[in-house]
Design a protein around this motif. Sequence first.
Motif, short mmCIF file in Angstrom:
data_model
loop_
_atom_site.label_atom_id
_atom_site.label_comp_id
_atom_site.label_asym_id
_atom_site.label_seq_id
_atom_site.Cartn_x
_atom_site.Cartn_y
_atom_site.Cartn_z
N VAL A 109 11.03 1.83 9.02
CA VAL A 109 10.71 1.00 7.61
C VAL A 109 12.07 0.37 7.46
N ALA A 110 13.17 0.79 7.50
CA ALA A 110 14.38 0.30 6.94
C ALA A 110 14.66 -1.24 7.66
N ALA A 111 14.26 -1.09 8.95
CA ALA A 111 14.76 -2.28 10.01
C ALA A 111 13.67 -3.38 9.63
N HIS A 112 12.64 -3.32 8.77
CA HIS A 112 11.75 -4.31 8.76
C HIS A 112 11.23 -4.74 7.53
N PRO A 113 11.65 -5.77 6.78
CA PRO A 113 11.38 -6.21 5.49
C PRO A 113 9.78 -6.07 5.11
N ALA A 114 8.87 -6.40 5.82
CA ALA A 114 7.41 -6.30 5.64
C ALA A 114 7.10 -4.80 5.54
N LEU A 115 7.78 -4.01 6.17
CA LEU A 115 7.35 -2.35 6.01
C LEU A 115 8.13 -2.06 4.62
N GLN A 116 9.28 -2.50 4.37
CA GLN A 116 9.86 -2.07 3.39
C GLN A 116 8.98 -2.57 2.08
N GLU A 117 8.35 -3.81 2.12
CA GLU A 117 7.72 -4.13 0.89
C GLU A 117 6.34 -3.22 0.97
N GLU A 119 6.42 -0.08 1.67
CA GLU A 119 6.95 1.25 1.20
C GLU A 119 6.99 1.03 -0.22
N LEU A 120 7.59 -0.14 -0.84
CA LEU A 120 7.73 -0.21 -2.15
C LEU A 120 6.26 -0.25 -3.29
N ILE A 121 5.28 -0.81 -2.31
CA ILE A 121 3.89 -0.72 -3.03
C ILE A 121 3.46 0.66 -2.95
N LYS A 122 3.91 1.37 -2.01
CA LYS A 122 3.60 2.93 -1.96
C LYS A 122 4.12 3.65 -2.96
N LEU A 123 5.49 3.38 -3.41
CA LEU A 123 6.32 4.00 -4.25
C LEU A 123 5.75 3.54 -5.75
N ALA A 124 5.27 2.39 -5.90
CA ALA A 124 4.68 1.85 -7.22
C ALA A 124 3.45 2.52 -7.41
N ARG A 125 2.68 2.75 -6.68
CA ARG A 125 1.42 3.67 -6.80
C ARG A 125 1.68 5.08 -7.35
N LEU A 126 2.78 5.79 -6.31
CA LEU A 126 3.12 7.04 -6.87
C LEU A 126 3.61 7.07 -8.28
N SER A 127 4.41 6.09 -8.65
CA SER A 127 4.86 5.99 -10.10
C SER A 127 3.69 5.93 -10.96
N ALA A 128 2.72 5.07 -10.64
CA ALA A 128 1.75 4.98 -11.47
C ALA A 128 0.88 6.16 -11.88
N ALA A 129 0.72 6.98 -10.52
CA ALA A 129 -0.01 8.12 -10.64
C ALA A 129 0.75 9.06 -11.43
N LEU A 130 1.85 9.44 -11.15
CA LEU A 130 2.67 10.29 -12.16
C LEU A 130 2.72 9.97 -13.36
N ARG A 131 2.81 8.67 -13.82
CA ARG A 131 2.82 8.26 -15.33
C ARG A 131 1.46 8.62 -16.04
N GLU A 132 0.30 8.53 -15.36
CA GLU A 132 -1.16 8.86 -15.63
C GLU A 132 -1.00 10.29 -15.71
#
Length: 187
Positions: A109-117, A119-132
Amino acid sequence: MSRWEPDARGRLAQAAMELYRERGYEQTTVAQIAERAGVTERTFFRHFADKREVLFDGGQALQEHMVAAVEAAPPSESPLDLLAAALDAAAGQFAEMPPEFPRRRQEVVAAHPALQERELIKLARLSAALREALRHRGVAEPAAGLTAETGVAVFRVAFERWAAGEAGPDLAVVLRDSLAELRALSR
């Protein structure tokens, strides 16, 4: 290997990680992954939408476990204590798997910008779920949002340190230490 052997999903994930490491993510095809796992391409697509999703397969389960930990915590817990429960649940998700898999995944993941993107989407969803989940527990805004975002940041930083081998073999300890550092910073 026969395509009827059990755990096709696990074999596909293992084959993908081996090939990503040997040939590189970009040069690895679904056909090669399926062949290495001893299954057909059709079987691959029954389990994963594409070769990228092999790397993000456990994201939903991780989110569900973290949210469940927030929901199950005693009513008197502070937002940061709820966050600690979620991080403990996250560590539990990784305790059952060999550490090489998440560490190799992190390298890819760290070696590929598209995979990093992704990963960030996954983390944003996690944050939204925790917030809720925090809001359902009665944590008001902006504390719910700040706690959720902070939790994801602690998880990401600790996971990266653990995956890089910088912080010892036990992810649970690295997560707790990272949360303790955050608490010290906020004093």
